[in-house]
Design a protein around this motif. Structure first.
Motif, mmCIF file in Angstrom:
data_model
loop_
_atom_site.group_PDB
_atom_site.id
_atom_site.type_symbol
_atom_site.label_atom_id
_atom_site.label_comp_id
_atom_site.label_asym_id
_atom_site.label_seq_id
_atom_site.Cartn_x
_atom_site.Cartn_y
_atom_site.Cartn_z
ATOM 1 N N VAL A 120 0.827 -1.335 0.143
ATOM 2 C CA VAL A 120 -0.032 -0.019 -0.098
ATOM 3 C C VAL A 120 1.075 1.263 0.055
ATOM 4 N N GLY A 121 0.532 2.162 -0.876
ATOM 5 C CA GLY A 121 1.220 3.513 -0.962
ATOM 6 C C GLY A 121 0.274 4.723 -0.554
ATOM 7 N N GLU A 122 1.018 5.519 -0.272
ATOM 8 C CA GLU A 122 0.276 6.915 0.098
ATOM 9 C C GLU A 122 -0.212 7.660 -1.285
ATOM 10 N N ARG A 123 -1.448 8.102 -0.890
ATOM 11 C CA ARG A 123 -1.838 9.183 -2.049
ATOM 12 C C ARG A 123 -2.567 10.260 -1.421
ATOM 13 N N ASN A 124 -2.574 11.449 -2.222
ATOM 14 C CA ASN A 124 -3.470 12.473 -1.261
ATOM 15 C C ASN A 124 -4.603 13.159 -2.106
ATOM 16 N N PRO A 125 -5.794 12.939 -2.086
ATOM 17 C CA PRO A 125 -6.292 11.888 -1.045
ATOM 18 C C PRO A 125 -6.340 10.246 -1.224
ATOM 19 N N GLY A 126 -6.204 9.680 -0.329
ATOM 20 C CA GLY A 126 -6.557 8.184 -0.523
ATOM 21 C C GLY A 126 -5.096 7.377 -0.317
ATOM 22 N N LYS A 127 -5.261 6.300 -1.169
ATOM 23 C CA LYS A 127 -4.089 5.407 -1.331
ATOM 24 C C LYS A 127 -4.137 4.653 -2.584
ATOM 25 N N ILE A 128 -2.869 3.867 -2.639
ATOM 26 C CA ILE A 128 -2.564 3.010 -3.693
ATOM 27 C C ILE A 128 -2.235 1.800 -3.384
ATOM 28 N N VAL A 129 -3.184 0.824 -3.724
ATOM 29 C CA VAL A 129 -3.008 -0.723 -3.213
ATOM 30 C C VAL A 129 -2.457 -1.240 -4.622
ATOM 31 N N TRP A 130 -1.290 -1.800 -4.448
ATOM 32 C CA TRP A 130 -0.589 -2.511 -5.696
ATOM 33 C C TRP A 130 -0.142 -3.807 -5.315
ATOM 34 N N CYS A 131 0.066 -4.551 -6.380
ATOM 35 C CA CYS A 131 0.766 -5.807 -6.627
ATOM 36 C C CYS A 131 1.520 -5.840 -7.845
ATOM 37 N N GLU A 132 2.417 -7.082 -7.742
ATOM 38 C CA GLU A 132 3.326 -7.179 -8.871
ATOM 39 C C GLU A 132 3.533 -8.644 -9.054
ATOM 40 N N PHE A 133 3.570 -9.070 -10.377
ATOM 41 C CA PHE A 133 3.772 -10.314 -11.051
ATOM 42 C C PHE A 133 4.904 -10.591 -11.693
ATOM 43 N N GLU A 134 5.982 -11.357 -11.640
ATOM 44 C CA GLU A 134 7.094 -11.523 -12.620
ATOM 45 C C GLU A 134 6.674 -12.328 -13.665
ATOM 46 N N ALA A 135 7.070 -12.234 -14.816
ATOM 47 C CA ALA A 135 6.728 -13.099 -15.988
ATOM 48 C C ALA A 135 7.608 -14.293 -15.640
ATOM 49 N N ARG A 136 6.816 -15.273 -15.990
ATOM 50 C CA ARG A 136 7.310 -16.662 -16.122
ATOM 51 C C ARG A 136 7.217 -17.590 -17.177
ATOM 52 N N GLY A 137 8.190 -17.313 -18.300
ATOM 53 C CA GLY A 137 8.081 -17.999 -19.429
ATOM 54 C C GLY A 137 7.111 -17.445 -20.537
ATOM 55 N N ASP A 138 6.402 -16.348 -19.946
ATOM 56 C CA ASP A 138 5.581 -15.572 -21.122
ATOM 57 C C ASP A 138 6.279 -15.429 -22.538
ATOM 58 N N ARG A 139 5.454 -15.425 -23.484
ATOM 59 C CA ARG A 139 6.109 -14.971 -24.788
ATOM 60 C C ARG A 139 6.532 -13.725 -24.725
ATOM 61 N N GLY A 140 6.105 -12.664 -23.714
ATOM 62 C CA GLY A 140 6.619 -11.430 -23.848
ATOM 63 C C GLY A 140 7.914 -10.996 -23.480
ATOM 64 N N ALA A 141 8.902 -12.127 -23.823
ATOM 65 C CA ALA A 141 10.367 -12.260 -23.187
ATOM 66 C C ALA A 141 10.849 -10.959 -24.005
ATOM 67 N N VAL A 142 10.053 -10.493 -25.078
ATOM 68 C CA VAL A 142 10.958 -9.365 -25.765
ATOM 69 C C VAL A 142 10.979 -8.351 -24.924
#
Length: 147
Positions: A120-142
């Motif tokens: 969770v990060g700060e925002r004025n007003p409010g907040k930012i809830v975030w999540c991250e995903f690492e690519a695992r063998g996706d064709r998006g290797a480029v």
């Protein structure tokens, strides 16, 4: 001097405080994941988008306002999902699991279990809830740098 990381692929949209917004946010995410060929983990990403959007609507978006969903695929293959809301309230890390008969309380458990990182990060007003995903063998290797 450190250069700021580049963000070659970003999608963002504003959604009103309406339960249909969860479906629209998922659609935006699905389109971005397909275009970016980030497909291997798309089910996890889409579930987290749904959970974060639902939580924002239930707990973070005041009446008459909305939320912003931002997806960014970084050059190192990490996909970041951010949900920006303008409401108060504190997002707490998942504690005890809710009882099996409970209809609420599993959203952040799912996000914590499926994503590689979240916070969770700060925002004025409010907040930012975030999540991250690492690519695992996706064709998006480029989009990833060699390891």
């Amino acid at each position: 001097m450190n250069a700021e990381p580049q963000h070659p692929h970003t999608r963002a949209a504003f959604y009103r405080r309406d339960r249909r917004s969860v479906r629209f946010a998922r659609r935006l995410a699905q389109e971005a994941l397909t275009e970016w060929e980030f497909t291997e983990r798309s089910a996890d990403v889409l579930l987290c988008v749904s959970e974060l959007a639902t939580n924002a609507l239930l707990h973070g978006v005041p009446v008459g306002r909305g939320f912003v969903l931002r997806l960014t695929l970084h050059t190192d293959g990490v996909l970041r999902v951010e949900l920006h809301d303008s409401g108060g309230g504190v997002v707490r890390a998942p504690g005890q699991s809710p009882p099996p008969e409970s209809e609420r309380g599993r959203g952040l458990f799912l996000v914590a279990a499926l994503a590689d990182k979240w916070g969770v990060g700060e925002r004025n007003p409010g907040k930012i809830v975030w999540c991250e995903f690492e690519a695992r063998g996706d064709r998006g290797a480029v989009h990833r740098r060699p390891r």
